[in-house]
Motif scaffolding. Structure first.
Motif, PDB file in Angstrom:
ATOM      1  N   GLY A  25       0.792  -1.205   0.000  1.00 30.25           N
ATOM      2  CA  GLY A  25       0.000   0.000   0.000  1.00 30.25           C
ATOM      3  C   GLY A  25       0.832   1.265   0.000  1.00 30.25           C
ATOM      4  N   THR A  26       1.918   1.289  -0.771  1.00 27.11           N
ATOM      5  CA  THR A  26       2.702   2.510  -0.873  1.00 27.11           C
ATOM      6  C   THR A  26       1.812   3.655  -1.340  1.00 27.11           C
ATOM      7  OG1 THR A  26       4.550   3.596  -2.001  1.00 27.11           O
ATOM      8  CG2 THR A  26       3.395   1.892  -3.225  1.00 27.11           C
ATOM      9  N   TRP A  39       7.171  13.539 -11.032  1.00 28.61           N
ATOM     10  CA  TRP A  39       5.826  13.913 -10.600  1.00 28.61           C
ATOM     11  C   TRP A  39       5.165  12.667 -10.024  1.00 28.61           C
ATOM     12  CZ3 TRP A  39       3.250  18.703 -10.954  1.00 28.61           C
ATOM     13  CH2 TRP A  39       1.897  18.683 -10.584  1.00 28.61           C
ATOM     14  N   THR A  40       4.627  12.779  -8.815  1.00 26.22           N
ATOM     15  CA  THR A  40       4.033  11.621  -8.145  1.00 26.22           C
ATOM     16  C   THR A  40       2.516  11.647  -8.231  1.00 26.22           C
ATOM     17  OG1 THR A  40       5.858  11.507  -6.564  1.00 26.22           O
ATOM     18  CG2 THR A  40       3.818  10.373  -5.962  1.00 26.22           C
ATOM     19  N   THR A  41       1.937  10.548  -8.698  1.00 24.85           N
ATOM     20  CA  THR A  41       0.495  10.336  -8.612  1.00 24.85           C
ATOM     21  C   THR A  41       0.254   9.413  -7.424  1.00 24.85           C
ATOM     22  OG1 THR A  41       0.199  10.561 -11.006  1.00 24.85           O
ATOM     23  CG2 THR A  41      -1.572   9.488  -9.768  1.00 24.85           C
ATOM     24  N   ALA A 144      -2.227  -1.591  -5.570  1.00 24.38           N
ATOM     25  CA  ALA A 144      -2.426  -1.315  -4.146  1.00 24.38           C
ATOM     26  C   ALA A 144      -1.470  -2.106  -3.266  1.00 24.38           C
ATOM     27  CB  ALA A 144      -3.872  -1.626  -3.754  1.00 24.38           C
ATOM     28  N   ASN A 145      -0.940  -3.213  -3.786  1.00 23.87           N
ATOM     29  CA  ASN A 145      -0.048  -4.066  -2.998  1.00 23.87           C
ATOM     30  C   ASN A 145       1.432  -3.858  -3.311  1.00 23.87           C
ATOM     31  OD1 ASN A 145      -1.510  -6.129  -1.159  1.00 23.87           O
ATOM     32  ND2 ASN A 145      -2.766  -6.072  -3.010  1.00 23.87           N
ATOM     33  N   LEU A 146       1.759  -2.860  -4.114  1.00 23.35           N
ATOM     34  CA  LEU A 146       3.173  -2.574  -4.350  1.00 23.35           C
ATOM     35  C   LEU A 146       3.845  -2.282  -3.012  1.00 23.35           C
ATOM     36  CD1 LEU A 146       3.000  -0.247  -7.491  1.00 23.35           C
ATOM     37  CD2 LEU A 146       3.810  -2.618  -7.431  1.00 23.35           C
ATOM     38  N   PRO A 147       4.945  -2.954  -2.701  1.00 27.49           N
ATOM     39  CA  PRO A 147       5.556  -2.786  -1.378  1.00 27.49           C
ATOM     40  C   PRO A 147       6.322  -1.484  -1.206  1.00 27.49           C
ATOM     41  CG  PRO A 147       6.864  -4.287  -2.702  1.00 27.49           C
ATOM     42  CD  PRO A 147       5.622  -3.989  -3.499  1.00 27.49           C
TER      43      PRO A 147
END
Length: 227
Positions: A25-26, A39-41, A144-147
């Motif tokens: 959930g990063t 640029w961060t989304t 959603a599960n990217l560490p």
């Protein structure tokens, strides 16, 4: 029960070798890296778009949608579609030699922000396995599960920002066949198609559906019911 425990242990091992703080959930699933600019989304922006279809939330996300080759509605529908999988079969595939080749191929320009390609295989594998725990996967769930935070790199003449979209015969034009959001749309279908079949089919063998490390073996796999 044993199969799920074994798969869970493998998933834990995948997370443990990331060598960075690992938590599902990063808040930064996509950091668009072009030249020296980043640029961060955020995950909140993606969640809002995927749950409501609302755009104009984030400049980079809007550009990503515009350059995906698909409409916003198609991206929303594709990224929220779920695919049935078997946790142990997905895990065995992603830890097989062919699975490692697949993961390397699928992280051409999209990989952990800090460790980059050195932990790309582990990072994407951990996210896919974690999302498979309930017997289904989706683009939204994998993201959603990217560490850790991931970047899409288009910089230093080393990375060109394009992804190897696993969609043989299903994408048309450069945008659909190379963009990050199109890649996300097709990824879970490709994992489902390539997961290892139950062991009894192979007479107890644990080798996968493909017998070669040729990357083309993945692009020729069937894509099941994208939309």
């Amino acid at each position: 029960m044993f199969n799920r425990l074994a798969a869970g242990l493998l998933a834990g091992a995948s997370l443990s070798v990331l060598a960075v703080p690992a938590q599902a959930g990063t808040n930064s699933p996509v950091r668009w890296n072009s030249g020296g600019a980043v640029w961060t989304t955020t995950s909140n922006d993606f969640e809002t778009f995927l749950s409501t279809g609302e755009t104009n939330l984030d400049r980079a996300l809007d550009q990503g949608i515009d350059r995906s080759g698909w409409s916003a509605d198609e991206i929303q529908q594709g990224m929220t579609k779920t695919y049935d999988v078997e946790l142990i079969d997905v895990t065995r595939f992603l830890y097989s030699d062919d699975g490692v080749v697949f993961l390397k191929n699928q992280t051409k320009s999209y990989f952990p922000y800090w460790k980059m390609t050195s932990t790309a295989v582990q990072g994407l594998r951990a996210a896919i396995i974690a999302d498979s725990a309930d017997g289904s996967i989706s683009s939204q769930g994998i993201m959603a599960n990217l560490p850790v935070a991931f970047r899409l790199a288009d910089t230093c003449s080393t990375y060109d920002g394009s992804q190897n979209v696993c969609a043989d015969g299903k994408c048309q034009g450069d945008a659909q066949c190379t963009s990050l959001l199109s890649w996300y749309v097709f990824l879970p279908a490709c994992v489902q198609a390539n997961q290892l079949a139950p062991r009894w089919i192979y007479g107890g063998k644990t080798t996968g559906q493909t017998s070669s490390n040729d990357l083309s073996s993945y692009s020729s796999s069937p894509i099941r019911g994208l939309w």
